[in-house]
Design a protein around this motif. Structure first.
Motif, PDB file in Angstrom:
ATOM      1  N   VAL A  47      40.273  38.303  39.106  1.00 22.52           N
ATOM      2  CA  VAL A  47      38.833  38.453  39.290  1.00 22.52           C
ATOM      3  C   VAL A  47      38.581  38.863  40.733  1.00 22.52           C
ATOM      4  N   LYS A  48      37.616  39.748  40.930  1.00 16.88           N
ATOM      5  CA  LYS A  48      37.149  40.109  42.274  1.00 16.88           C
ATOM      6  C   LYS A  48      35.771  39.490  42.409  1.00 16.88           C
ATOM      7  N   ALA A  49      35.589  38.675  43.443  1.00 13.04           N
ATOM      8  CA  ALA A  49      34.325  37.952  43.569  1.00 13.04           C
ATOM      9  C   ALA A  49      33.899  37.773  45.015  1.00 13.04           C
ATOM     10  N   ARG A  50      32.608  37.512  45.153  1.00 11.47           N
ATOM     11  CA  ARG A  50      32.008  37.053  46.409  1.00 11.47           C
ATOM     12  C   ARG A  50      31.451  35.673  46.116  1.00 11.47           C
ATOM     13  N   HIS A  51      31.328  34.848  47.142  1.00  6.49           N
ATOM     14  CA  HIS A  51      30.715  33.539  46.907  1.00  6.49           C
ATOM     15  C   HIS A  51      29.991  33.058  48.144  1.00  6.49           C
ATOM     16  N   ASP A 101      33.153  37.781  50.623  1.00  3.03           N
ATOM     17  CA  ASP A 101      34.160  38.527  49.868  1.00  3.03           C
ATOM     18  C   ASP A 101      35.479  37.766  49.778  1.00  3.03           C
ATOM     19  N   LEU A 102      35.884  37.444  48.547  1.00  3.48           N
ATOM     20  CA  LEU A 102      37.161  36.781  48.306  1.00  3.48           C
ATOM     21  C   LEU A 102      38.224  37.767  47.835  1.00  3.48           C
ATOM     22  N   GLY A 103      37.822  39.009  47.608  1.00  7.76           N
ATOM     23  CA  GLY A 103      38.753  40.013  47.107  1.00  7.76           C
ATOM     24  C   GLY A 103      39.226  39.672  45.706  1.00  7.76           C
ATOM     25  N   TRP A 104      40.362  40.245  45.329  1.00 11.35           N
ATOM     26  CA  TRP A 104      40.967  39.974  44.021  1.00 11.35           C
ATOM     27  C   TRP A 104      41.812  38.724  44.129  1.00 11.35           C
ATOM     28  N   PHE A 105      41.671  37.813  43.182  1.00  9.03           N
ATOM     29  CA  PHE A 105      42.537  36.637  43.164  1.00  9.03           C
ATOM     30  C   PHE A 105      42.990  36.360  41.741  1.00  9.03           C
ATOM     31  N   PRO A 106      44.221  35.853  41.610  1.00 11.01           N
ATOM     32  CA  PRO A 106      44.769  35.602  40.276  1.00 11.01           C
ATOM     33  C   PRO A 106      44.351  34.249  39.733  1.00 11.01           C
ATOM     34  N   LYS A 145      40.348  42.264  35.893  1.00 11.30           N
ATOM     35  CA  LYS A 145      41.460  43.107  35.455  1.00 11.30           C
ATOM     36  C   LYS A 145      42.625  42.233  35.029  1.00 11.30           C
ATOM     37  N   ASN A 146      43.542  42.831  34.298  1.00 11.54           N
ATOM     38  CA  ASN A 146      44.766  42.144  33.854  1.00 11.54           C
ATOM     39  C   ASN A 146      45.951  42.572  34.687  1.00 11.54           C
TER      40      ASN A 146
END
Length: 146
Positions: A47-51, A101-106, A145-146
């Motif tokens: 997931v790519k997210a901001r928080h 911005d947390l970027g992409w994280f698994p 994304k997967n």
């Protein structure tokens, strides 16, 4: 950057409160390689997210009120650039300086409630405030994304 992930779909429909509670919306337009939808909530790998993170509930509620008044109360999506401005103003997390911005994280990298909400929020949706072990959060999901 990040624009080559999944297209933004109508799944979010601006219903941020459902997203925070785990939501009961799902999408069925995924393009999964195994025949399964890769866009169904909770099934992606990244997931790519901001928080926005605040220690006090009152402060996170102030931030959410700004988002509501600007976009959410009209059923609109919060533009990432505007979410970033609110994050810079309110977030107490070091990521706040980068607009949250947390970027992409698994899956598996973030703690319990945060991960659950992040992986169950539709692309483009903003969650209502929720509590985790680190404080109170609001998440804007920018990609899956997967």
């Amino acid at each position: 950057m990040g624009k080559d992930s999944k297209p933004k779909e109508a799944a979010s429909k601006g219903k941020s409160k459902q997203a925070a509670s785990g939501g009961d919306e799902s999408t069925s337009k995924g393009k999964g390689k195994s025949g399964k939808s890769s866009d169904e909530l909770g099934t992606c790998t990244y997931v790519k997210a901001r928080h926005i993170l605040c220690e006090k509930q009152g402060r996170i509620n102030e931030a959410y009120k700004k988002l509501e008044e600007g976009w959410l109360s009209n059923g609109d999506k919060v533009p990432p650039a505007e979410f970033a401005k609110v994050a810079q103003e309110y977030s107490e997390c070091p990521s706040g300086k980068k607009g949250g911005d947390l970027g992409w994280f698994p899956r598996g990298k973030m703690a319990g409630p945060f991960q659950e909400v992040a992986f169950n929020t539709p692309v483009g949706a903003t969650t209502a405030p929720f509590k985790s072990t680190h404080g109170y959060h609001i998440i804007l999901c920018e990609g899956r994304k997967n």
